[in-house]
Scaffold this motif. Structure first.
Motif, PDB file in Angstrom:
ATOM      1  N   THR A  46       0.836  -1.195   0.000  1.00 53.83           N
ATOM      2  CA  THR A  46       0.000   0.000   0.000  1.00 53.83           C
ATOM      3  C   THR A  46       0.871   1.245   0.000  1.00 53.83           C
ATOM      4  OG1 THR A  46      -0.142  -0.033   2.418  1.00 53.83           O
ATOM      5  CG2 THR A  46      -1.872  -1.177   1.196  1.00 53.83           C
ATOM      6  N   PRO A  47       0.417   2.336  -0.658  1.00 59.07           N
ATOM      7  CA  PRO A  47       1.242   3.548  -0.735  1.00 59.07           C
ATOM      8  C   PRO A  47       1.333   4.254   0.607  1.00 59.07           C
ATOM      9  CG  PRO A  47      -0.914   3.931  -1.693  1.00 59.07           C
ATOM     10  CD  PRO A  47      -0.857   2.466  -1.406  1.00 59.07           C
ATOM     11  N   VAL A  48       2.433   4.990   0.799  1.00 59.17           N
ATOM     12  CA  VAL A  48       2.621   5.795   2.009  1.00 59.17           C
ATOM     13  C   VAL A  48       1.823   7.082   1.819  1.00 59.17           C
ATOM     14  CG1 VAL A  48       4.278   7.018   3.446  1.00 59.17           C
ATOM     15  CG2 VAL A  48       4.885   4.800   2.456  1.00 59.17           C
ATOM     16  N   THR A  49       0.641   7.153   2.446  1.00 56.74           N
ATOM     17  CA  THR A  49      -0.229   8.336   2.323  1.00 56.74           C
ATOM     18  C   THR A  49      -0.046   9.299   3.471  1.00 56.74           C
ATOM     19  OG1 THR A  49      -2.005   7.101   3.404  1.00 56.74           O
ATOM     20  CG2 THR A  49      -1.948   7.062   0.998  1.00 56.74           C
ATOM     21  N   PHE A  50       0.333   8.795   4.656  1.00 59.53           N
ATOM     22  CA  PHE A  50       0.679   9.675   5.784  1.00 59.53           C
ATOM     23  C   PHE A  50       2.190   9.606   5.996  1.00 59.53           C
ATOM     24  CE2 PHE A  50       1.961  10.031  10.189  1.00 59.53           C
ATOM     25  CZ  PHE A  50       1.466  11.284  10.508  1.00 59.53           C
ATOM     26  N   SER A  51       2.828  10.752   6.279  1.00 63.48           N
ATOM     27  CA  SER A  51       4.277  10.761   6.508  1.00 63.48           C
ATOM     28  C   SER A  51       4.639  11.861   7.490  1.00 63.48           C
ATOM     29  CB  SER A  51       5.027  10.961   5.187  1.00 63.48           C
ATOM     30  OG  SER A  51       4.742  12.235   4.639  1.00 63.48           O
ATOM     31  N   ASP A  52       5.845  11.732   8.064  1.00 63.69           N
ATOM     32  CA  ASP A  52       6.379  12.744   8.989  1.00 63.69           C
ATOM     33  C   ASP A  52       7.856  12.941   8.682  1.00 63.69           C
ATOM     34  OD1 ASP A  52       6.470  14.569  11.022  1.00 63.69           O
ATOM     35  OD2 ASP A  52       6.582  13.092  12.637  1.00 63.69           O
ATOM     36  N   TRP A  53       8.154  13.265   7.384  1.00 61.37           N
ATOM     37  CA  TRP A  53       9.535  13.376   6.922  1.00 61.37           C
ATOM     38  C   TRP A  53      10.246  14.552   7.590  1.00 61.37           C
ATOM     39  CZ3 TRP A  53      11.540   9.478   4.389  1.00 61.37           C
ATOM     40  CH2 TRP A  53      10.739   8.683   3.553  1.00 61.37           C
ATOM     41  N   TYR A  74      15.950  13.599  15.988  1.00 62.89           N
ATOM     42  CA  TYR A  74      15.159  14.480  15.135  1.00 62.89           C
ATOM     43  C   TYR A  74      13.713  14.556  15.618  1.00 62.89           C
ATOM     44  CZ  TYR A  74      19.021  13.753  11.838  1.00 62.89           C
ATOM     45  OH  TYR A  74      20.242  13.683  11.242  1.00 62.89           O
ATOM     46  N   SER A  75      13.466  14.301  16.896  1.00 64.78           N
ATOM     47  CA  SER A  75      12.096  14.254  17.445  1.00 64.78           C
ATOM     48  C   SER A  75      11.279  13.203  16.719  1.00 64.78           C
ATOM     49  CB  SER A  75      11.415  15.630  17.348  1.00 64.78           C
ATOM     50  OG  SER A  75      12.135  16.598  18.084  1.00 64.78           O
ATOM     51  N   TRP A  76      11.955  12.053  16.381  1.00 65.24           N
ATOM     52  CA  TRP A  76      11.308  10.912  15.712  1.00 65.24           C
ATOM     53  C   TRP A  76      10.770  11.276  14.320  1.00 65.24           C
ATOM     54  CZ3 TRP A  76      13.053   6.838  17.817  1.00 65.24           C
ATOM     55  CH2 TRP A  76      13.227   6.755  19.197  1.00 65.24           C
ATOM     56  N   ARG A  77      11.370  12.306  13.667  1.00 67.79           N
ATOM     57  CA  ARG A  77      10.991  12.568  12.271  1.00 67.79           C
ATOM     58  C   ARG A  77      11.597  11.482  11.372  1.00 67.79           C
ATOM     59  NH1 ARG A  77       9.567  17.949  11.665  1.00 67.79           N
ATOM     60  NH2 ARG A  77       8.733  17.315   9.639  1.00 67.79           N
ATOM     61  N   TRP A  78      11.012  11.302  10.175  1.00 72.74           N
ATOM     62  CA  TRP A  78      11.437  10.242   9.269  1.00 72.74           C
ATOM     63  C   TRP A  78      12.570  10.729   8.353  1.00 72.74           C
ATOM     64  CZ3 TRP A  78       6.171   8.048   7.061  1.00 72.74           C
ATOM     65  CH2 TRP A  78       5.349   7.712   8.136  1.00 72.74           C
ATOM     66  N   TYR A  79      13.458   9.850   7.956  1.00 71.34           N
ATOM     67  CA  TYR A  79      14.404  10.157   6.898  1.00 71.34           C
ATOM     68  C   TYR A  79      14.777   8.858   6.194  1.00 71.34           C
ATOM     69  CZ  TYR A  79      18.211   8.738  10.090  1.00 71.34           C
ATOM     70  OH  TYR A  79      19.028   8.056  10.932  1.00 71.34           O
ATOM     71  N   ASP A  80      15.201   9.015   4.914  1.00 68.54           N
ATOM     72  CA  ASP A  80      15.557   7.846   4.107  1.00 68.54           C
ATOM     73  C   ASP A  80      16.988   7.444   4.406  1.00 68.54           C
ATOM     74  OD1 ASP A  80      16.177  10.343   3.083  1.00 68.54           O
ATOM     75  OD2 ASP A  80      16.285   9.657   1.004  1.00 68.54           O
ATOM     76  N   SER A  81      17.197   6.128   4.521  1.00 71.03           N
ATOM     77  CA  SER A  81      18.523   5.624   4.888  1.00 71.03           C
ATOM     78  C   SER A  81      18.823   4.367   4.087  1.00 71.03           C
ATOM     79  CB  SER A  81      18.576   5.336   6.393  1.00 71.03           C
ATOM     80  OG  SER A  81      19.884   4.951   6.786  1.00 71.03           O
ATOM     81  N   ILE A  82      20.082   3.919   4.188  1.00 70.28           N
ATOM     82  CA  ILE A  82      20.529   2.723   3.455  1.00 70.28           C
ATOM     83  C   ILE A  82      19.969   1.474   4.139  1.00 70.28           C
ATOM     84  CG2 ILE A  82      22.550   1.396   2.750  1.00 70.28           C
ATOM     85  CD1 ILE A  82      24.110   4.048   2.722  1.00 70.28           C
TER      86      ILE A  82
END
Length: 342
Positions: A46-53, A74-82
């Motif tokens: 399913t697509p990521v419709t909610f995010s907190d990047w 980062y106050s539990w914010r999202w980021y892309d990683s390896i």
């Protein structure tokens, strides 16, 4: 792996992460764009419709970062990683099915020529199921009342037999032709409700520690925050002077957990070479922190510290063994990381 569908669900997961942040600083979520760069989906497709990047994430120019990581710094914010990095994970598990008890069944009731009312069906106590839902089984419908045929002749009775009372009082029919009264069986008892296991809660850090990535030192009982200074390159002495101006000192590392927190902060800020607060200027080969405590570490790069007497200050280098430690001349110019007690 966890799929986040709403702001409320994400707040619930963040609360769980916050309770465990002393041990788990970076945690995988179940999102990825490994199949199609820039198209983020959960593990069920399913697509990521909610995010907190985090601001500036995900990177559009780096196709190697394909999995979603959240970091308490980062106050539990999202980021892309390896995706090959070794991190903790948070799982999402379906709830347990409800456990209900079968409802009791009322037996058939035989009455006298005058119709007798069946007592009300027994009421079951609430049945508790894990984890919290309570279900009360519906009460069954009483079966039809069987009556004695009107052609039956009752034996003469000079007096009424004893009156047997149902849950609601029954009145004796007129004497002297009352037949014996047949009663319903006694009320059935529902089985006991299952007992839920005790809830185990994880310990939390003391209330005085804020939620901005700080580290609680169980040995000193203090909370510390760390500040990376990238405004200028400084020698070791200038770096320490600036940290004292900031209200702290050059960072000293007293445990593996603390070093993990500091490394995460350095990686997040893109710092490659940075001063730490260790040196052996006073006694060659005896490394101490700025507070005088000994430097006890497994993080020295192989072959370090060296035996050269002009290499007296401690440098962390991410380009060598993932922030391995080196002894270098104190006059070299690098970035600074400060340790400040709250």
């Amino acid at each position: 792996m966890t799929r986040i569908n709403s702001k409320e669900e994400w707040q619930f997961v963040k609360d769980l992460l916050e309770e465990n942040k002393n041990d788990h600083h970076r945690v995988w979520l179940g999102g990825s764009d490994a199949d199609l760069e820039g198209t983020w989906v959960w593990t069920d497709g399913t697509p990521v419709t909610f995010s907190d990047w985090l601001t500036g994430r995900p990177y559009s120019s780096d196709s190697t970062r394909n999995c979603i990581l959240t970091y308490f710094g980062y106050s539990w914010r999202w980021y892309d990683s390896i995706c090959s990095d070794h991190r903790w994970a948070v799982c999402k598990i379906p709830a347990m099915p409800l456990i209900t008890s079968p409802a009791p069944t009322c037996p058939p009731v035989t009455t006298s020529p005058t119709t007798t009312t069946c007592p009300s069906c027994p009421t079951c106590p609430p049945v508790t199921t894990s984890p919290s839902t309570t279900t009360r089984p519906s009460c069954p419908t009483c079966p039809p009342v069987n009556t004695i045929p009107s052609t039956t002749t009752c034996p003469p009775a000079p007096t009424c037999p004893p009156v047997i009372t149902f849950p609601s009082t029954t009145t004796c029919p007129p004497a002297p032709t009352c037949p014996p009264v047949i009663t319903c069986p006694t009320t059935k008892t529902c089985p006991p409700a299952p007992t839920c296991p005790p809830v185990t809660t994880c310990p939390t850090i003391p209330g005085q520690c804020s939620k901005n990535g700080n580290f609680y030192d169980i040995n000193t009982g203090y909370c510390y925050k760390y500040k990376v200074l990238k405004d200028s390159l400084r020698n070791w002495y200038g770096a320490r002077t600036q940290c004292i101006t900031e209200g702290g000192d050059l960072a000293s590392i007293k445990s593996r957990k603390e070093w993990d927190v500091v490394k995460g902060l350095l990686q997040a800020n893109g710092v490659v070479l940075v001063w730490l607060g260790g040196r052996d200027e006073d006694v060659e080969g005896t490394w101490v922190w700025t507070d005088g405590s000994p430097v006890i570490s497994d993080y020295w790069n192989p072959g370090r510290p060296s035996r050269l007497t002009n290499l007296n200050c401690l440098l962390a280098n991410s380009g060598m063994s993932a922030y391995g430690w080196f002894d270098v001349p104190c006059s070299y110019l690098y970035y600074t990381v400060c340790k400040i007690r709250e």
